[in-house]
Design an enzyme around this catalytic site. Structure first.
Site, short mmCIF file in Angstrom:
data_model
loop_
_atom_site.label_atom_id
_atom_site.label_comp_id
_atom_site.label_asym_id
_atom_site.label_seq_id
_atom_site.Cartn_x
_atom_site.Cartn_y
_atom_site.Cartn_z
N GLY B 383 36.06 47.36 34.04
CA GLY B 383 37.32 46.11 34.08
C GLY B 383 36.26 44.44 32.75
O GLY B 383 36.03 45.31 32.31
N HIS B 407 42.92 52.61 33.20
CA HIS B 407 42.37 53.22 31.72
C HIS B 407 41.50 51.55 31.89
O HIS B 407 40.35 51.77 31.45
CB HIS B 407 42.38 53.24 31.01
CG HIS B 407 42.74 52.17 30.17
ND1 HIS B 407 43.58 51.00 30.48
CD2 HIS B 407 42.15 51.49 28.28
CE1 HIS B 407 43.98 50.09 29.26
NE2 HIS B 407 43.05 50.85 27.96
#
Lengths: 138, 484
Positions: B383, B407
């Site tokens: 993240g 992804h």
């Protein structure tokens, strides 16, 4: 006249480049790319590279020109800051580019451009000048 | 061009259809994985138009897919997945892989707990920053001769391990065991070799990072147990790719394939989608070179992990056994793979492009290491540097996406907009107030990469989990970040 301005692109960097003629446009596109890569203010240097290229059309020639400069930046460690296009036809270019070694002051580096993309790239002629939008992969 | 919201048809809570009639020339529908809340950001840029453009590719099967972290890229959208039928003239497009071939992530566990690490966090971040070369044009200490470089391109992470940078079982836990078969070093130009030289073992810049994290949430105790993970444990995440070598390979083949468009009579709306049939000479040459770049990237992440391990051993004065820094897994998220799928009752060989998307094989898949065969492939989702990252596993539900999932968080603000939003603020300070210590080499990197420039990773993961294409194992939060 503005040489270029950045336009917002979600993942990469987009530049809108202007030129009073095509040579000017090619020089300003190269300037825009290195202005993204490094801080060009008051930069000077005595390195000079000659570049000769061919491509299938002018849009591809513009990308080839920027690619060539980027390749020299990465492999020779040169920050280019001034450009002189001497010959420009539909598919042929000859130019000089002036540079300073990166090693003089690494703090000048700002952004790593991985590559020049073809995405949406189309040289356009407006009333008095030429313009093009280029997306750099960063 | 942005797509009008009225064009999208709702399939269910997490799936939206961009129908074929949206643009003349689309061969299949687009299917977008997103929640209703996320659509506003997705519709704001040109990403969905790119989903439509990908649907032009000859041989494309099922749909042009977009994962919930979709955003505007070049050619393909980031978060785009497209599979083409190799034996029916299906194409491969360098633009469908991207410049950073095998950009990917690896996740490393440790035996350390947050309370062991906190007192030494700053020392550790500085030590990692000093030992792991990062930033624009950074060069590594690992020198490779030209002859050896060709071997590295063929053997990938295996070459690095054979030279003492890691352990044999690291390869077991790397996608394709760290070297995809069929790499052809002769298909890589001298210029690409030149750009790759001296960059092995360097992080790069932009969104690439090395992160020290702590596990803050476990979703499935049994799965977490298989990985030896528990709440409060320290993990390390590395995000990097194939550096200059990969960029040059993509550059040259993308340019070469523009000629293929007329040669093979292919019509695509964007030159960045230039492509050639997988079975053509040009397609095979690209695939051989792409595999070299992919192997280079696995070698690179292996080097980076080695440098990080050595650094932690020094900072904590612990041996490898006590430190327990085992590789959980390493995934590629910019790559094209030749895989077999059952399409309308027939087994087909497909070329699956994953551009900002991660392979997510289900439990039982023969390509998985024995340890993970029962639980499915680990999927690592980084993240932004202020919120969370995730470990997921693949599930059978992902068959519809050719076993692909998201992804990352996906950007929502451009870099210029992010810098503007952060003017007058110290992002490093804001992060430090949240207990995250950051060191970055680039001047504007921190503002460009500010948490608010990204979508909320938790929303992205909710979609892949809710739609059944992946399963959550645990969540990490960053505490130390090294940025290029």
């Amino acid at each position: 006249m503005k040489r270029y301005e950045q336009f917002p692109h979600t993942s990469d960097i987009g530049v809108h480049v202007y030129g009073k003629d095509l040579r000017d446009l090619f020089e300003n596109a190269a300037f825009a790319m290195f202005d993204v890569i490094a801080d060009l203010e008051n930069i000077s240097g005595d390195m000079e590279e000659t570049i000769e290229l061919e491509a299938q059309d002018q849009d591809l020639l513009l990308v080839a020109w920027l690619d060539e400069l980027l390749y020299k930046f990465f492999t020779k460690g040169l920050i280019f800051y001034k450009f002189q296009v001497e010959l420009l036809t539909e598919c042929e270019l000859k130019a000089k580019a002036f540079a300073r070694p990166v090693a003089v002051n690494r703090n000048r580096l700002k952004t790593e451009i991985k590559a020049v993309t073809y995405s949406g790239l189309k040289i356009r002629k407006s009333d008095a000048d030429y313009e093009v939008e280029i997306i750099f992969d960063v | 061009m942005t797509v009008s919201p009225s064009v999208l048809e709702r399939i269910d809570q997490f799936r939206w259809r961009l129908p074929r009639h949206y643009k003349d020339g689309m061969r299949v529908d687009g299917v977008i994985y997103a929640s209703e809340d996320m659509l506003k950001d997705i519709l704001a840029d040109k990403a969905l138009d790119q989903v439509a453009n990908v649907a032009f590719l000859p041989g494309i099967v099922r749909h042009s897919l977009a994962m919930p972290d979709i955003h505007w890229g070049y050619g393909f959208p980031i978060g785009g997945v497209a599979a083409t039928d190799v034996d029916a003239g299906g194409v491969i497009s360098p633009g469908g892989v991207g410049f950073d071939i095998n950009c990917g992530v690896r996740l490393v566990r440790s035996n350390l707990h947050e309370e062991d690490l906190r007192p030494k966090l700053q020392d550790l971040v500085y030590a990692l920053y000093n030992n792991v070369p990062a930033g624009v044009g950074s060069k590594g200490d690992i020198k490779v001769s030209e002859k050896e470089e060709r071997k590295l391109l063929a053997d990938g992470a295996g070459w690095v391990v054979a030279h003492g940078y890691g352990r044999q079982d690291d390869l077991e836990y790397t996608e394709d065991r760290g070297a995809i078969k069929g790499a052809n070093p002769d298909a890589v130009s001298d210029r690409a070799y030149e750009r790759g030289k001296r960059q092995s073992g360097t992080l790069g810049s932009g969104n690439h990072f090395l992160e020290v994290q702590v596990i803050d949430e476990i979703y499935d105790e049994t799965l977490a147990g298989v990985f030896g993970l528990e709440k409060g444990l320290i993990t390390l995440m590395i995000h990097s790719g194939s550096r200059g070598l990969g960029y040059q390979v993509c550059d040259e083949y993308a340019r070469g394939m523009i000629k293929c468009l007329s040669k093979y009579n292919i019509s695509v709306p964007d030159r960045q989608l230039a492509c050639a049939p997988v079975n053509s000479d040009e397609g095979k040459a690209y695939l051989g070179a792409m595999k070299c770049a992919a192997n280079y990237a696995w070698a690179n992440r292996q080097c980076l992990m080695h440098l990080a391990r050595v650094t932690l051993e020094r900072v904590f004065n612990l041996g490898p056994k006590d430190l327990g820094m085992e590789l959980i897994y390493d995934v590629a998220h910019n790559i094209a793979k030749i895989e077999k799928y059952n399409i309308d009752g027939k087994e087909k060989t497909l070329c699956v492009h994953r551009k900002g998307a991660t392979r997510a094989f289900p439990p039982g898949h023969p390509d998985l290491p024995a340890k993970y065969r029962k639980i499915g492939q680990p999927v690592i989702i980084p993240g932004d540097m202020g919120r969370n990252s995730y470990l997921l596993v693949g599930s059978e539900g992902a068959e519809e996406t050719f076993y692909s999932t998201c992804h990352g968080a996906g950007r929502r603000l451009s870099r210029t907009a992010a810098v503007l939003a952060c003017r007058g603020r110290s992002i490093a300070r804001e992060l430090q107030d949240k207990g995250i210590f950051v060191k970055s080499s680039g001047r504007e990197t921190l503002a460009e990469e500010a948490p608010e420039a990204y979508k909320d990773i938790n929303q992205v993961v909710n979609v892949v989990s809710g739609s059944g294409i992946s399963k959550r194992v645990c969540r990490m939060k960053p505490i130390g970040v090294i940025k290029g």
